[in-house]
Design an enzyme around this catalytic site. Structure first.
Site, PDB file in Angstrom:
ATOM      1  NE  ARG A  41     -29.306  32.934  -4.962  1.00  0.00           N
ATOM      2  CZ  ARG A  41     -31.073  33.248  -5.285  1.00  0.00           C
ATOM      3  NH1 ARG A  41     -31.950  32.069  -5.952  1.00  0.00           N
ATOM      4  NH2 ARG A  41     -31.880  34.137  -5.732  1.00  0.00           N
TER       5      ARG A  41
ATOM      6  CB  VAL B 128     -25.983  40.797  -1.573  1.00  0.00           C
ATOM      7  CG1 VAL B 128     -25.542  41.762  -0.320  1.00  0.00           C
ATOM      8  CG2 VAL B 128     -24.410  39.765  -0.634  1.00  0.00           C
ATOM      9  CD  GLU B 129     -24.989  36.167  -5.580  1.00  0.00           C
ATOM     10  OE1 GLU B 129     -25.272  35.029  -4.971  1.00  0.00           O
ATOM     11  OE2 GLU B 129     -24.052  36.513  -5.770  1.00  0.00           O
ATOM     12  N   GLY B 130     -30.412  37.674  -2.699  1.00  0.00           N
ATOM     13  CA  GLY B 130     -31.745  37.076  -1.930  1.00  0.00           C
ATOM     14  C   GLY B 130     -31.808  37.446  -0.685  1.00  0.00           C
TER      15      GLY B 130
END
Length: 813
Positions: free
Chosen positions: A375, A497-499
């Protein structure tokens, strides 16, 4: 009245310097000498010192009541929350969260550096790859990278940057990995996604950290060579960002399977039978091995433990019977490989769990630890690369595009937008570079990773919007000459994406930060869960001391406008303003947690504001670090000052918003007096500063080049239609060189000295009347030709298939 003011001043002074208890007692004893009201106040003061100093009294009168209250209002940590809290490490963000950042510590963090090998890879292999990329071609025709590009990517190790050398990988630093991704992203968002994701959260990273020796020896060399293409299947259509709620379930049992890797058949082995449905899985349609996250159950106790084992990660070859992955999503018309994965009653052996049987049920912790690394790199690098591209192209564009006889960069409205682009780009790279420094020092700052992912993708949205506004129709018309449209389309992907960003802001940055970064909150919660009254008393006493110190410093600094120790230099004032806001944030966070308790998690508008303040203070500190890291150059000072001031202004705005909306109005009044004793102190960056930043960027010189380092800039003929970026700088240089001559022609026309009908004929007339030399007229014609090339947009045949191949055939004037 005077006595009370003296006492309040004494409280502020002692709290400000976090004085030891004996000094407090000495101050109380001194009050006794004053007689009258001062003596009575001194007695109360000494009584308070006795309560706080005697552990038995403190427990009975302070800690025990607080213990009971907090037991009621604070919910216990869930298993997934506990795993998230335990994942990663706490680093520089804790300095900010607790209200007293040690700037010497920040200065002493080593600056990230590239090795000779890494720099060479960026300058050569990455440069070559970027030159091979044609975003328009595979976005609108091929819907994939050409075979020769894929071959080059695999051969040169672009998808093996994180894999150790002994397995055939590059083993690059996190900083180098990010800069390679940044450069690719500055050329093509879709290509960057496809190349970055195998290096981010996925099988390679999980295997390298947790895999068995057998898994490492088999998979890592294959992943390094590109023999295997990985993907990681986590997101469920039924859970979305709540990965802990995935319904995909596997059951421990005995079964039989055929190993698609070698065709061997295995009977009656201990393993897992799993059914799952995943979507939004990058690389899934072309993957050969899938990392699968699912909930594992053991109803028969075959593993000898509990029935519900928990989230587990396993490696499955995509060629397994019953596993489906050959479908594609089309994310906002950005054609990187992304799609669904699903399977029903697929059986695999127990040793296909990543890390083997010992890691069954450890998947959530594994994901949290690895996700915080990825991240910090993938999407932040994508955002930085896109922002650098937008900053450079827009700086050039405002110099060549003219309205009302002037370059549009001369208009203040355009200049303000360009300055915002520069400041946000500076903030984005500074925030990521500081995080990368931590990663390469062995840290794994999970809270910072959430900040960087959220803020970089959100700031990119602002950068691209400003760039689109400035470019106008040049950025709206699609075609191979449009160098912004693909990045505009990719913005929502990074935000999602990725949270998802709303979840990251409202639940993760402050929610996880409060547990992880506060010096005492986690100890208090753990003591509550363990019914450890003595442990709670120790943590709570330290918490009270820290909070009172932050309150005092916030109040004093709020009156003076700044304060505390700070490095010297041109941005010394910014360090002191950050000191004030850090103390203000820390005290505000304590009051919000005290008055709202566990309800603060559900008050997302409030926790989001705390996240904004926290994030912007981190960003400001990262910008201060970057300015010094780059040599504190005087020519970069306006840009750095703008970036820092903007972050501090937004941090204070977030705190003011929380105070205005805190449900407990008595607590809000306390905060208003303590945090804003003379009102708000921070202002948005001044117009004059914005104008200076804009002017500096329009020089296309040192400041802009440092701001946009690691971007790709093609080296091609200025009239090459396949390289519209290459047309900008020659046009800008030619237009600037002929600007004085063009102004002279406009004045001559206004005076009636030039009467010819067309611009070309006016040039001939000017030469005839000796207003221009022939050479000057030729230089104007060449500048106009270059300008025409740079500003032309695409047009197509009636079926919108073939773009125009000769931009000069329509020339009328």
């Amino acid at each position: 009245m005077m006595e009370i003011l003296i006492v309040l001043a004494a409280v502020a002074a002692l709290s400000l310097f976090a004085a030891p208890l004996w000094l407090w007692a000495a101050a109380g004893a001194a009050m006794l000498l004053g007689g009258g009201l001062m003596m009575w106040l001194g007695l109360l003061w000494l009584a308070a010192c006795a309560v706080l100093g005697a552990a038995s009294l403190r427990v009975k009168l302070v800690s025990r009541p607080a213990f009971g209250l907090f037991k009621k209002i604070l919910p216990p940590l869930s298993a997934t929350e506990q795993a998230a809290v335990e994942a990663g490490t706490v680093w520089w963000e804790a300095e900010i969260f607790n209200g007293k950042p040690d700037w010497r510590k920040l200065q002493n963090y080593r600056d990230p550096k590239l090795t000779e090998e890494e720099q060479s890879f960026i300058d050569n292999e990455t440069e070559t790859l970027c030159a091979m990329l044609n975003d328009w071609r595979y976005t609108h025709r091929d819907k994939d990278l050409p075979p020769e590009v894929w071959q080059y990517v695999k051969e040169q190790g672009f998808i093996a940057m994180i894999i150790e050398k002994k397995y055939g990988g590059k083993q690059f630093s996190h900083y180098a990995h990010a800069k390679v991704a940044t450069k690719i992203a500055s050329r093509s968002p879709a290509a960057a996604y496809m190349i970055m994701l195998p290096n981010s959260l996925g099988p390679a990273e999980l295997i390298q950290h947790y895999g068995t020796a057998e898994q490492k020896d088999y998979y890592l060399p294959r992943l390094a060579k590109g023999t295997d293409i990985p993907c990681f299947a986590l997101t469920s259509p039924w859970a979305g960002s709540d990965a802990g709620a995935i319904p995909d379930t596997g059951t421990v049992c005995y079964g039989s399977y055929t190993d698609p890797r070698d065709g061997s058949r295995h009977e009656n082995v201990l393993g897992v039978r799993v059914s799952f449905e995943k979507r939004w899985i990058t690389m899934a349609p072309i993957a050969t091995v899938i990392g699968l996250a699912f909930k594992l159950r053991d109803p028969e106790g075959l593993l000898g433990g509990k029935t519900d084992i928990g989230i587990t990660c396993a490696l499955l070859p995509t060629a397994m019977e019953g596993l489906h992955h050959r479908r594609r999503h089309y994310p906002n018309e950005t054609p990187f490989w992304n799609g669904p994965v699903w399977g029903k009653d697929i059986f695999f052996p127990i040793d296909w769990i990543i890390g083997g049987q010992a890691y069954a049920g450890q998947g959530w912790r594994m994901l949290m630890e690895c996700l915080s690394i990825g991240r910090c790199i993938s999407l932040p690098s994508q955002s930085v690369g896109n922002a650098k591209h937008a900053a450079w192209t827009t700086s050039a564009w405002v110099g060549i595009r003219r309205q009302f006889g002037l370059p549009i960069g001369k208009f203040e409205g355009v200049g303000e937008a360009l300055a915002r682009i520069g400041a946000h780009t500076y903030q984005m790279e500074a925030a990521q570079d500081l995080a990368l420094a931590g990663l390469d020092m062995g840290e794994n700052p999970s809270v910072i990773s959430a900040m960087v992912k959220f803020n970089n993708t959100e700031r990119l949205r602002k950068v691209i919007n400003d760039a689109m506004d400035i470019h106008g129709g040049r950025a709206v018309v699609g075609g191979p000459r449009n160098y912004l449209a693909a990045m505009y389309n990719a913005v929502p992907i990074g935000i999602t994406v990725e949270g998802a960003n709303i979840l990251t802001r409202c639940l993760m940055i402050f929610g996880q930060g409060a547990y992880r970064c506060h010096n005492h909150v986690l100890n208090e919660i753990q003591a509550l869960q363990n019914n450890d009254e003595a442990g709670f008393d120790r943590a709570f006493a330290r918490h009270l001391k820290q909070s009172s110190s932050n309150a005092a410093r916030s109040f004093v600094y709020g009156i003076t406008g700044r304060g505390g120790r700070a490095p010297s230099g041109p941005l010394a004032s910014a360090y002191k303003r950050a000191n004030r806001l850090s103390a203000a944030f820390a005290f505000t966070a304590d009051v919000a947690m005290l008055t709202l308790g566990g309800d603060l998690k559900r008050r997302e508008s409030l926790s989001g504001r705390l996240a904004d303040a926290f994030s912007n203070l981190y960003t400001a500190s990262a910008c201060l670090k970057r300015f010094e890291q780059e040599g504190s150059r005087q020519e970069d000072l306006p840009l750095a000052e703008y970036a820092v001031s903007l972050a501090l202004y937004e941090a204070e705005t977030a705190l003011a918003g929380l105070v205005a909306n805190l449900p407990n109005r008595l607590a809000a009044a306390l905060l208003r007096v303590t945090v804003f004793p003379t009102g708000r102190r921070e202002n948005a960056p001044a117009d004059a500063l914005a104008h200076q930043v804009s002017a500096d960027m329009q020089q296309l010189g040192g400041t802009l080049e440092r701001l946009t380092r690691f971007r790709f800039h093609p080296q091609a003929a200025d009239d090459d239609l396949n390289e519209p970026l290459a047309a900008l700088k020659p046009a800008w240089e030619a237009v600037r060189q002929t600007d004085r001559l063009e102004q002279m022609l406009r004045k001559a026309e206004a005076k009636g000295e030039l009467t010819a009908a067309t611009p070309s004929e006016k040039l001939d007339e000017a030469v005839e009347k000796e207003l221009l030399t022939a050479e000057q007229a030729d230089s104007i014609r060449e500048a106009r030709r270059l300008l025409k090339n740079a500003i032309t947009v695409d047009d197509f045949d009636m079926e919108l298939n073939a773009p125009n191949t000769d931009i000069f055939e329509k020339r009328v004037f």
